[in-house]
Design a protein around this motif. Structure first.
Motif, mmCIF file in Angstrom:
data_model
loop_
_atom_site.group_PDB
_atom_site.id
_atom_site.type_symbol
_atom_site.label_atom_id
_atom_site.label_comp_id
_atom_site.label_asym_id
_atom_site.label_seq_id
_atom_site.Cartn_x
_atom_site.Cartn_y
_atom_site.Cartn_z
ATOM 1 N N ASP A 106 0.873 -1.325 -0.006
ATOM 2 C CA ASP A 106 -0.053 -0.097 -0.001
ATOM 3 C C ASP A 106 0.905 1.285 -0.017
ATOM 4 O O ASP A 106 0.427 2.170 -0.757
ATOM 5 C CB ASP A 106 -0.968 0.190 1.185
ATOM 6 C CG ASP A 106 -1.911 -0.893 1.127
ATOM 7 O OD1 ASP A 106 -2.403 -1.485 0.060
ATOM 8 O OD2 ASP A 106 -2.615 -1.195 2.224
ATOM 9 N N ALA A 107 1.946 1.441 0.727
ATOM 10 C CA ALA A 107 2.875 2.488 0.806
ATOM 11 C C ALA A 107 3.648 2.487 -0.446
ATOM 12 O O ALA A 107 4.057 1.639 -0.843
ATOM 13 C CB ALA A 107 3.679 2.256 2.233
ATOM 14 N N GLU A 108 3.935 3.761 -0.765
ATOM 15 C CA GLU A 108 4.935 4.009 -1.898
ATOM 16 C C GLU A 108 6.105 4.330 -1.419
ATOM 17 O O GLU A 108 6.701 5.337 -0.743
ATOM 18 C CB GLU A 108 4.285 5.409 -2.489
ATOM 19 C CG GLU A 108 2.860 5.181 -3.505
ATOM 20 C CD GLU A 108 2.525 6.138 -4.481
ATOM 21 O OE1 GLU A 108 3.637 6.915 -4.505
ATOM 22 O OE2 GLU A 108 1.437 6.150 -4.973
ATOM 23 N N ALA A 109 6.998 3.362 -1.166
ATOM 24 C CA ALA A 109 8.232 3.319 -0.621
ATOM 25 C C ALA A 109 9.485 3.082 -1.476
ATOM 26 O O ALA A 109 9.422 2.811 -2.890
ATOM 27 C CB ALA A 109 8.185 2.009 0.129
ATOM 28 N N THR A 110 10.520 3.885 -1.181
ATOM 29 C CA THR A 110 11.815 3.626 -2.046
ATOM 30 C C THR A 110 12.516 2.418 -1.489
ATOM 31 O O THR A 110 12.632 2.415 -0.172
ATOM 32 C CB THR A 110 12.579 5.158 -1.728
ATOM 33 O OG1 THR A 110 11.846 6.100 -2.361
ATOM 34 C CG2 THR A 110 13.733 4.936 -2.390
ATOM 35 N N ILE A 111 13.257 1.725 -2.286
ATOM 36 C CA ILE A 111 14.036 0.570 -2.002
ATOM 37 C C ILE A 111 15.506 1.150 -1.974
ATOM 38 O O ILE A 111 16.091 1.688 -2.825
ATOM 39 C CB ILE A 111 13.962 -0.421 -2.490
ATOM 40 C CG1 ILE A 111 12.363 -0.832 -2.919
ATOM 41 C CG2 ILE A 111 14.540 -1.791 -2.192
ATOM 42 C CD1 ILE A 111 12.129 -1.619 -3.941
ATOM 43 N N ARG A 154 2.306 -4.317 7.269
ATOM 44 C CA ARG A 154 1.887 -4.438 8.627
ATOM 45 C C ARG A 154 3.041 -4.035 9.452
ATOM 46 O O ARG A 154 2.931 -3.640 10.544
ATOM 47 C CB ARG A 154 1.793 -6.046 9.136
ATOM 48 C CG ARG A 154 1.312 -6.321 10.543
ATOM 49 C CD ARG A 154 0.896 -7.626 10.331
ATOM 50 N NE ARG A 154 0.422 -8.042 11.943
ATOM 51 C CZ ARG A 154 -0.242 -9.375 12.310
ATOM 52 N NH1 ARG A 154 0.053 -10.124 11.571
ATOM 53 N NH2 ARG A 154 -0.492 -9.305 13.460
ATOM 54 N N THR A 155 4.253 -4.318 8.907
ATOM 55 C CA THR A 155 5.412 -3.763 9.556
ATOM 56 C C THR A 155 5.551 -2.290 9.652
ATOM 57 O O THR A 155 5.870 -1.759 10.797
ATOM 58 C CB THR A 155 6.858 -4.386 9.154
ATOM 59 O OG1 THR A 155 6.822 -5.732 8.909
ATOM 60 C CG2 THR A 155 8.042 -4.145 9.805
ATOM 61 N N LEU A 156 5.312 -1.668 8.564
ATOM 62 C CA LEU A 156 5.289 -0.170 8.618
ATOM 63 C C LEU A 156 4.204 0.487 9.718
ATOM 64 O O LEU A 156 4.798 1.342 10.266
ATOM 65 C CB LEU A 156 5.177 0.384 6.922
ATOM 66 C CG LEU A 156 6.115 0.139 6.167
ATOM 67 C CD1 LEU A 156 5.818 0.589 4.730
ATOM 68 C CD2 LEU A 156 7.441 0.794 6.551
ATOM 69 N N ARG A 167 5.463 0.054 13.105
ATOM 70 C CA ARG A 167 7.183 0.408 13.153
ATOM 71 C C ARG A 167 7.461 0.563 14.572
ATOM 72 O O ARG A 167 8.516 0.280 15.018
ATOM 73 C CB ARG A 167 7.475 1.460 12.132
ATOM 74 C CG ARG A 167 8.793 1.325 11.597
ATOM 75 C CD ARG A 167 9.962 1.725 12.415
ATOM 76 N NE ARG A 167 11.193 1.985 11.617
ATOM 77 C CZ ARG A 167 12.479 2.294 12.390
ATOM 78 N NH1 ARG A 167 12.223 2.595 13.529
ATOM 79 N NH2 ARG A 167 13.388 2.061 11.823
ATOM 80 N N GLU A 168 6.903 1.803 15.098
ATOM 81 C CA GLU A 168 7.192 2.087 16.392
ATOM 82 C C GLU A 168 7.530 1.185 17.596
ATOM 83 O O GLU A 168 8.364 1.151 18.178
ATOM 84 C CB GLU A 168 6.482 3.547 16.943
ATOM 85 C CG GLU A 168 6.885 4.216 18.001
ATOM 86 C CD GLU A 168 5.962 5.362 18.514
ATOM 87 O OE1 GLU A 168 6.292 5.749 19.565
ATOM 88 O OE2 GLU A 168 5.440 5.979 17.591
ATOM 89 N N ALA A 169 6.409 0.441 17.639
ATOM 90 C CA ALA A 169 6.439 -0.581 18.569
ATOM 91 C C ALA A 169 7.212 -1.607 18.387
ATOM 92 O O ALA A 169 8.307 -2.070 19.056
ATOM 93 C CB ALA A 169 4.755 -1.013 18.752
ATOM 94 N N LEU A 170 7.426 -1.937 17.090
ATOM 95 C CA LEU A 170 8.395 -3.214 16.647
ATOM 96 C C LEU A 170 9.836 -2.614 17.070
ATOM 97 O O LEU A 170 10.708 -3.259 17.645
ATOM 98 C CB LEU A 170 8.440 -3.570 15.344
ATOM 99 C CG LEU A 170 6.999 -4.259 14.974
ATOM 100 C CD1 LEU A 170 7.020 -4.235 13.237
ATOM 101 C CD2 LEU A 170 7.053 -5.417 15.391
ATOM 102 N N SER A 171 10.270 -1.544 16.802
ATOM 103 C CA SER A 171 11.566 -0.605 17.131
ATOM 104 C C SER A 171 11.950 -0.904 18.500
ATOM 105 O O SER A 171 12.960 -1.218 18.905
ATOM 106 C CB SER A 171 11.622 0.655 16.724
ATOM 107 O OG SER A 171 12.928 1.239 16.869
#
Length: 373
Positions: free
Chosen positions: A229-234, A336-338, A341-345
């Motif tokens: 869903d997110a438009e991300a840069t790799i 899901r990871t994005l 992200r804050e809690a996973l970090s």
């Protein structure tokens, strides 16, 4: 503490998981008052320092930049209490011979599933023949050791599955948690500026660093990012024989990708910490050290649920898994990871002590004590 002679087919100036593990173990071993010498193929770009000994080498025609060491045993390591082979091949044979010659225990580290690399040597039906021969040789070598070191439980399971019956001990490679830690905001901003990376406000940054080998299946990343869903840069750090294929996959998927090449080691914490998620599709890892480095910098990992990554990545704590070969599930795991992200970090940072080099060398010292009693 014991005097250890370590034999390896890959070492500096090549930077990879084996090299990093050996360097960090040697440094910690010396800090504890021990001696761990290393024997490796000579290569342009690295002058041996104290405790580093080279053998002659030749170019390896199937893998650009890799040099194959010719068997040899420097006189300086003939007083070893333990011989530790980090390869079963050329210099691993030298280690095996030395252990028998001086009546010292041979410890073998299992870093790489050799049969998985058959495609580098052959194609089609011939690859299956090479793979079978590699498995038989791997089994024979490991069974000649007093103990085999594996970095993860799945790696140990694999060895037992192919008939290794000698003692197998899990000793994680370990991460230098003092070095791999979240840098400050100024350092992160400077890293982004130096490599012309997008500002965090422009969207998520996903990435990988390490060897670009075909067995890593990095071409699975672009279509998954495109489907998320997110438009991300790799961001891809590192290099290797599969790079052209990865670039082509990015073009085909229409994703924004940046290839940084090999990065100075001092830049790695900023790379990891600057990512919103580390993406790791490789099904052949024996531990996946770069995933643990990313976690130590507070970055969660989206990893394939195969090989050691099935254990290295902890769902809901250090990242999320997806089934091997399932692009849609890979994209869902990224989203899901994005979203978390804050809690996973925070969970990643809480687990740093479990993955430290100090913890790993504690386990290694216990093993050396047991085989020399």
């Amino acid at each position: 503490m014991q005097t250890v002679a370590a034999f390896t087919d890959t070492y500096l100036p090549t930077v990879n998981g084996v090299t990093y593990t050996l360097e960090s173990w040697r440094e910690e071993w010396r800090a504890r008052g021990g001696r761990m010498d290393v024997v490796f193929p000579d290569a342009p770009g690295h002058d041996p320092t104290n405790g580093e000994h080279t053998t002659r080498s030749v170019g390896f025609p199937f893998y650009d930049g890799f040099r194959m060491g010719l068997p040899g045993i420097p006189d300086a390591v003939r007083d070893a209490d333990v011989v530790h082979a980090h390869t079963p091949f050329a210099l691993g044979l030298s280690g095996w011979y030395l252990a028998r010659r001086i009546d010292a225990p041979l410890v073998a580290s299992y870093h790489t599933p050799t049969a998985e690399y058959a495609d580098y040597l052959a194609a089609g039906p011939a690859a299956a023949v090479v793979e079978g021969a590699a498995r038989r040789y791997e089994r024979r070598y490991m069974n000649a050791a007093a103990a085999v070191v594996v970095p993860s439980e799945p790696a140990g399971d694999h060895l037992r599955d192919i008939g290794v019956h000698t003692r197998v001990e899990e000793v994680p490679n370990g991460v230098d948690t003092e070095f791999f830690a979240p840098p400050d905001a100024e350092t992160l901003a400077a890293f982004r500026d130096e490599y012309d990376l997008p500002d965090p406000s422009d969207g998520p940054l996903l990435g990988y660093t390490g060897r670009h080998g075909f067995e890593k299946e990095l071409t699975e990343v672009p279509p998954a990012v495109a489907a998320a869903d997110a438009e991300a840069t790799i961001v891809f750090g590192g290099d290797g024989p599969a790079r052209d294929a990865v670039e082509a996959a990015c073009d085909e998927a229409g994703v924004d990708a940046r290839f940084l090449g090999f990065l100075p080691r001092e830049d790695l914490p900023a790379l990891y910490a600057g990512l919103d998620a580390f993406v790791f599709p490789s099904p052949v890892e024996t531990q996946g050290l770069v995933a643990l480095e990313a976690n130590a910098c507070g970055t969660p990992v989206v990893g394939v649920d195969a090989g050691a990554l099935a254990d290295t990545v902890v769902d809901g704590e250090t990242g999320y898994h997806y089934p091997h070969g399932d692009t849609a599930a890979f994209a869902d795991a990224i989203d899901r990871t994005l979203a978390e992200r804050e809690a996973l970090s925070e969970h990643c940072l809480d687990r740093r002590g479990e993955t430290s080099v100090e913890h790993a060398v504690d386990r290694l010292a216990d093993l050396y004590d047991s085989v020399t009693e």
